[in-house]
Design a protein around this motif. Structure first.
Motif, PDB file in Angstrom:
ATOM      1  N   SER A  81       0.800  -1.236   0.223  1.00  0.00           N
ATOM      2  CA  SER A  81      -0.069   0.001  -0.042  1.00  0.00           C
ATOM      3  C   SER A  81       0.823   1.279  -0.179  1.00  0.00           C
ATOM      4  O   SER A  81       0.626   2.284  -0.581  1.00  0.00           O
ATOM      5  CB  SER A  81      -0.893   0.059   1.254  1.00  0.00           C
ATOM      6  OG  SER A  81      -1.764  -1.126   1.446  1.00  0.00           O
ATOM      7  N   LYS A  82       1.926   1.072   0.642  1.00  0.00           N
ATOM      8  CA  LYS A  82       2.668   2.238   0.935  1.00  0.00           C
ATOM      9  C   LYS A  82       3.990   2.087   1.124  1.00  0.00           C
ATOM     10  O   LYS A  82       4.407   0.947   1.892  1.00  0.00           O
ATOM     11  CB  LYS A  82       2.258   3.139   2.099  1.00  0.00           C
ATOM     12  CG  LYS A  82       2.953   4.520   2.190  1.00  0.00           C
ATOM     13  CD  LYS A  82       2.079   5.248   3.560  1.00  0.00           C
ATOM     14  CE  LYS A  82       2.754   6.412   3.910  1.00  0.00           C
ATOM     15  NZ  LYS A  82       2.269   7.112   5.114  1.00  0.00           N
TER      16      LYS A  82
ATOM     17  N   VAL B 135       4.414  -0.729   4.000  1.00  0.00           N
ATOM     18  CA  VAL B 135       3.090  -0.712   4.621  1.00  0.00           C
ATOM     19  C   VAL B 135       1.991  -1.697   3.569  1.00  0.00           C
ATOM     20  O   VAL B 135       1.744  -1.413   2.350  1.00  0.00           O
ATOM     21  CB  VAL B 135       1.965   0.631   4.603  1.00  0.00           C
ATOM     22  CG1 VAL B 135       0.875   0.252   5.194  1.00  0.00           C
ATOM     23  CG2 VAL B 135       3.212   1.561   5.551  1.00  0.00           C
TER      24      VAL B 135
ATOM     25  N   GLU C  52      -1.528  -1.811   7.619  1.00  0.00           N
ATOM     26  CA  GLU C  52      -2.183  -0.496   7.492  1.00  0.00           C
ATOM     27  C   GLU C  52      -2.703  -0.036   8.799  1.00  0.00           C
ATOM     28  O   GLU C  52      -2.729   1.088   9.050  1.00  0.00           O
ATOM     29  CB  GLU C  52      -3.300  -0.538   6.396  1.00  0.00           C
ATOM     30  CG  GLU C  52      -2.779  -0.723   4.962  1.00  0.00           C
ATOM     31  CD  GLU C  52      -3.895  -0.808   3.937  1.00  0.00           C
ATOM     32  OE1 GLU C  52      -5.065  -1.111   4.290  1.00  0.00           O
ATOM     33  OE2 GLU C  52      -3.736  -0.754   2.767  1.00  0.00           O
ATOM     34  N   ALA C  53      -3.329  -0.958   9.449  1.00  0.00           N
ATOM     35  CA  ALA C  53      -3.857  -0.470  10.953  1.00  0.00           C
ATOM     36  C   ALA C  53      -2.781  -0.323  11.874  1.00  0.00           C
ATOM     37  O   ALA C  53      -2.529   0.821  12.741  1.00  0.00           O
ATOM     38  CB  ALA C  53      -4.699  -1.558  11.443  1.00  0.00           C
TER      39      ALA C  53
ATOM     40  N   GLU D 270       0.277   0.853  10.971  1.00  0.00           N
ATOM     41  CA  GLU D 270       0.829   2.133  10.438  1.00  0.00           C
ATOM     42  C   GLU D 270       0.083   3.304  10.754  1.00  0.00           C
ATOM     43  O   GLU D 270       0.601   4.349  11.250  1.00  0.00           O
ATOM     44  CB  GLU D 270       1.166   2.269   8.873  1.00  0.00           C
ATOM     45  CG  GLU D 270       1.977   3.268   8.416  1.00  0.00           C
ATOM     46  CD  GLU D 270       1.603   4.461   7.792  1.00  0.00           C
ATOM     47  OE1 GLU D 270       2.016   5.460   7.615  1.00  0.00           O
ATOM     48  OE2 GLU D 270       0.098   4.371   7.688  1.00  0.00           O
ATOM     49  N   SER D 271      -1.390   3.162  10.718  1.00  0.00           N
ATOM     50  CA  SER D 271      -2.292   4.202  11.180  1.00  0.00           C
ATOM     51  C   SER D 271      -2.080   4.747  12.717  1.00  0.00           C
ATOM     52  O   SER D 271      -2.011   5.619  13.004  1.00  0.00           O
ATOM     53  CB  SER D 271      -3.568   3.824  10.759  1.00  0.00           C
ATOM     54  OG  SER D 271      -4.589   4.857  11.107  1.00  0.00           O
ATOM     55  N   GLU D 272      -2.164   3.522  13.526  1.00  0.00           N
ATOM     56  CA  GLU D 272      -1.898   3.501  14.972  1.00  0.00           C
ATOM     57  C   GLU D 272      -0.547   4.535  15.149  1.00  0.00           C
ATOM     58  O   GLU D 272      -0.613   5.082  16.318  1.00  0.00           O
ATOM     59  CB  GLU D 272      -1.932   2.286  15.672  1.00  0.00           C
ATOM     60  CG  GLU D 272      -2.142   2.180  17.104  1.00  0.00           C
ATOM     61  CD  GLU D 272      -2.105   0.988  17.784  1.00  0.00           C
ATOM     62  OE1 GLU D 272      -1.305   0.886  18.805  1.00  0.00           O
ATOM     63  OE2 GLU D 272      -2.699   0.192  17.114  1.00  0.00           O
TER      64      GLU D 272
ATOM     65  N   ARG E  45       1.018   6.231  13.338  1.00  0.00           N
ATOM     66  CA  ARG E  45       1.037   7.673  12.879  1.00  0.00           C
ATOM     67  C   ARG E  45       0.300   8.524  13.921  1.00  0.00           C
ATOM     68  O   ARG E  45       0.474   9.725  14.543  1.00  0.00           O
ATOM     69  CB  ARG E  45       0.437   7.616  11.574  1.00  0.00           C
ATOM     70  CG  ARG E  45       0.442   9.242  10.846  1.00  0.00           C
ATOM     71  CD  ARG E  45       0.207   8.882   9.446  1.00  0.00           C
ATOM     72  NE  ARG E  45      -1.164   8.648   9.220  1.00  0.00           N
ATOM     73  CZ  ARG E  45      -1.308   7.226   8.503  1.00  0.00           C
ATOM     74  NH1 ARG E  45      -0.410   6.555   8.053  1.00  0.00           N
ATOM     75  NH2 ARG E  45      -2.539   6.924   8.346  1.00  0.00           N
ATOM     76  N   GLN E  46      -0.931   8.023  14.332  1.00  0.00           N
ATOM     77  CA  GLN E  46      -1.621   8.774  15.436  1.00  0.00           C
ATOM     78  C   GLN E  46      -0.870   8.897  16.944  1.00  0.00           C
ATOM     79  O   GLN E  46      -0.819  10.079  17.444  1.00  0.00           O
ATOM     80  CB  GLN E  46      -2.827   7.927  15.863  1.00  0.00           C
ATOM     81  CG  GLN E  46      -3.871   8.043  14.462  1.00  0.00           C
ATOM     82  CD  GLN E  46      -4.822   7.170  14.937  1.00  0.00           C
ATOM     83  OE1 GLN E  46      -5.155   6.574  15.874  1.00  0.00           O
ATOM     84  NE2 GLN E  46      -5.955   6.752  13.748  1.00  0.00           N
TER      85      GLN E  46
END
Length: 509
Positions: free
Chosen positions: A302-303, A316, A349-350, A352-354, A356-357
């Motif tokens: 994805s990334k 990612v 993705e989950a 990486e999102s966590e 990042r937050q």
């Protein structure tokens, strides 16, 4: 008096011809070996310390023995058996000069059984040396080739392979797992090294080397052999799985399709040779991010976040693709890392999102606490890419004022608060440095920030002598990675040692 008692011996020439044909070496090299052998036999008769040489006539085979004496200066005489002073030599042969030889012919000798055996040993040894040298010259330029041979014997799991003209070593750890060879089996392997050693040339073979896979494809795919398709990189887990990156120099030819072949015929031929090793063939790209995405196949990416300086990359992938991206026992990501030469970290993705937050919360908290602002302003700063209060001080006023919702007054106030925060922090660090007992002499070196001085104090480095006693790697380790390069660290240590030499200079003589 000259002696001419050499008897024609055509059988010597016949022997030389036969040995040269059998060993596939030059006739002249065999004759030189025979001359060395006869010279040794002559020394057994006329004296081991004398310089006795033999010469075989290349047409008749007649052997001439002679004693050679080197002419030296009178004071340079070291060995009366092989040397003669110039004053005596000129009486024997007027006009002779230092460095020349007096050659005295000798009568032929009857070799006898022992002499013949000695001569034979010398000839065999010399011919073997010539043969080994020829083997080395033949194989040293063949590194990187595939060669066929026959298993001759097994030594502690290592295979000695008969190549016809030479013998090669295929070590156990260079064989594919689970494959077994018996004496007499045909074996195909890759020459990865040829060394010239005292016991002869050592030829090392491998079936696990990445080059073996590349060369097998070059044999199966004409486009690779012709240079239309180039193999850019290969990574292998021998006997299990491999990844190979290819590129075509002709836009009309698909490099992956050409390597796979009609109904997989080409790749299957290579797979069969490698004991069923699964091979992923991927297109190479000069864009490293694209190349990494291709290398992670069959997983979808994805990334990609690159760090070129440290040769690291974060990949990612969707949550359901995680196990596929990692592969069995980490095989897929490990091969992708070897292929691209980047250290690859995989995140979902989950995840990486966590992360990042969490990073957003930490940065926002830093600005809320350090600049005494609300969450909205702190969030705007983080969203714009600011990660530290130092960056707020260093940024241009116009750039900071250009953030949506900010103006010149807000920008100026943020910079004022940032500077006040850093000054207070620096004062606290200076006080902590003092409390730790780090001397002013260390401060006066001019190389350290207050934060680094605190780190030195916490590590017990408090005086100039303490700094002077450090090695450069120790100093870098205390200050933290990236704080100082080795050249600067050495300069700091030498500056700290300067007072040692000053004290010595002040001592009375």
């Amino acid at each position: 008096m000259a002696l001419d008692t050499a008897i024609p011996r055509p059988e010597f020439l016949q022997v030389a011809d036969a040995v040269a044909r059998e060993k596939m070496i030059e006739r002249e090299e065999v004759l030189e070996a025979m001359e060395m052998a006869m010279g040794k036999a002559g020394r057994q008769t006329y004296g081991q310390n004398k310089d006795i040489r033999a010469e075989i006539d290349r047409k008749t085979g007649a052997v001439k023995l002679s004693r050679w004496t080197l002419i030296v200066d009178d004071e340079a005489l070291e060995d009366e058996e092989t040397q003669m002073p110039i004053r005596i030599a000129q009486k024997i042969k007027p006009g002779i000069a230092v460095g020349e030889y007096i050659v005295d012919p000798l009568p032929p000798i009857d070799f006898g059984r022992i002499g013949a055996q000695t001569a034979k040993q010398v000839i065999v040894q010399r011919v073997r040396e010539v043969e080994r040298k020829k083997q080395f010259e033949e194989y040293k330029d063949r590194v990187g080739e595939i060669i066929n041979g026959t298993v001759k014997r097994t030594e502690y799991g290592n295979l000695m392979v008969d190549l016809g003209r030479a013998e090669a070593l295929l070590r156990r750890d260079e064989c594919i797992a689970r494959e077994a060879f018996k004496n007499g089996d045909r074996v195909r392997a890759y020459i990865y090294d040829v060394r010239e050693e005292p016991r002869g040339p050592q030829i090392f073979l491998s079936r696990t080397h990445p080059g073996f896979l590349a060369k097998l494809f070059a044999q199966e795919v004409p486009e690779i052999y012709d240079g239309i398709i180039e193999i850019k990189a290969v990574a292998r887990d021998p006997g299990s799985r491999a990844k190979m990156a290819v590129i075509s120099r002709d836009s009309s030819i698909d490099p992956v399709g050409a390597c796979v072949g009609m109904r997989g015929s080409r790749v299957q031929a290579v797979v069969a040779e490698l004991q069923g090793e699964k091979i992923d063939i991927i297109p190479w790209s000069s864009d490293i991010a694209t190349f990494i995405v291709n290398a992670m196949a069959p997983a979808e990416v994805s990334k990609v976040v690159l760090d070129d300086d440290d040769k690291r990359v974060e990949v990612v992938v969707p949550d359901e693709q995680l196990s596929l991206a990692i592969g069995r026992r980490g095989q897929n990501v490990r091969l992708a890392s070897q292929l691209t030469r980047y250290d690859i970290d995989i995140l979902t993705e989950a995840g990486e999102s966590e992360r990042r937050q969490e990073d957003f919360r930490k940065r926002s908290g830093l600005f809320v606490e350090g600049l005494d602002v609300d969450d909205v302003i702190a969030g705007l700063l983080v969203t714009e890419g600011y990660g530290s209060i130092e960056e707020i001080v260093d940024v241009d006023d116009e750039e900071l004022a250009g953030i949506e919702g900010f103006d010149e007054n807000i920008s100026a106030e943020l910079k004022r608060r940032a500077m006040a925060f850093l000054e207070q922090k620096d004062a606290e660090l200076a006080q902590k440095r003092t409390d730790l007992g780090v001397e002013d002499g260390v401060v006066d070196l001019g190389y350290f920030t207050n934060a680094q001085l605190v780190s030195l104090g916490e590590a017990g480095v408090k005086t100039l002598d303490d700094v002077a006693d450090l090695a450069s790697d120790e100093l870098i380790e205390i200050l933290g990675e990236g704080a100082m390069d080795e050249e600067t660290a050495n300069a700091v240590i030498m500056a700290a040692r300067a007072h040692w030499f000053g004290e010595e200079g002040e001592q009375p003589g």
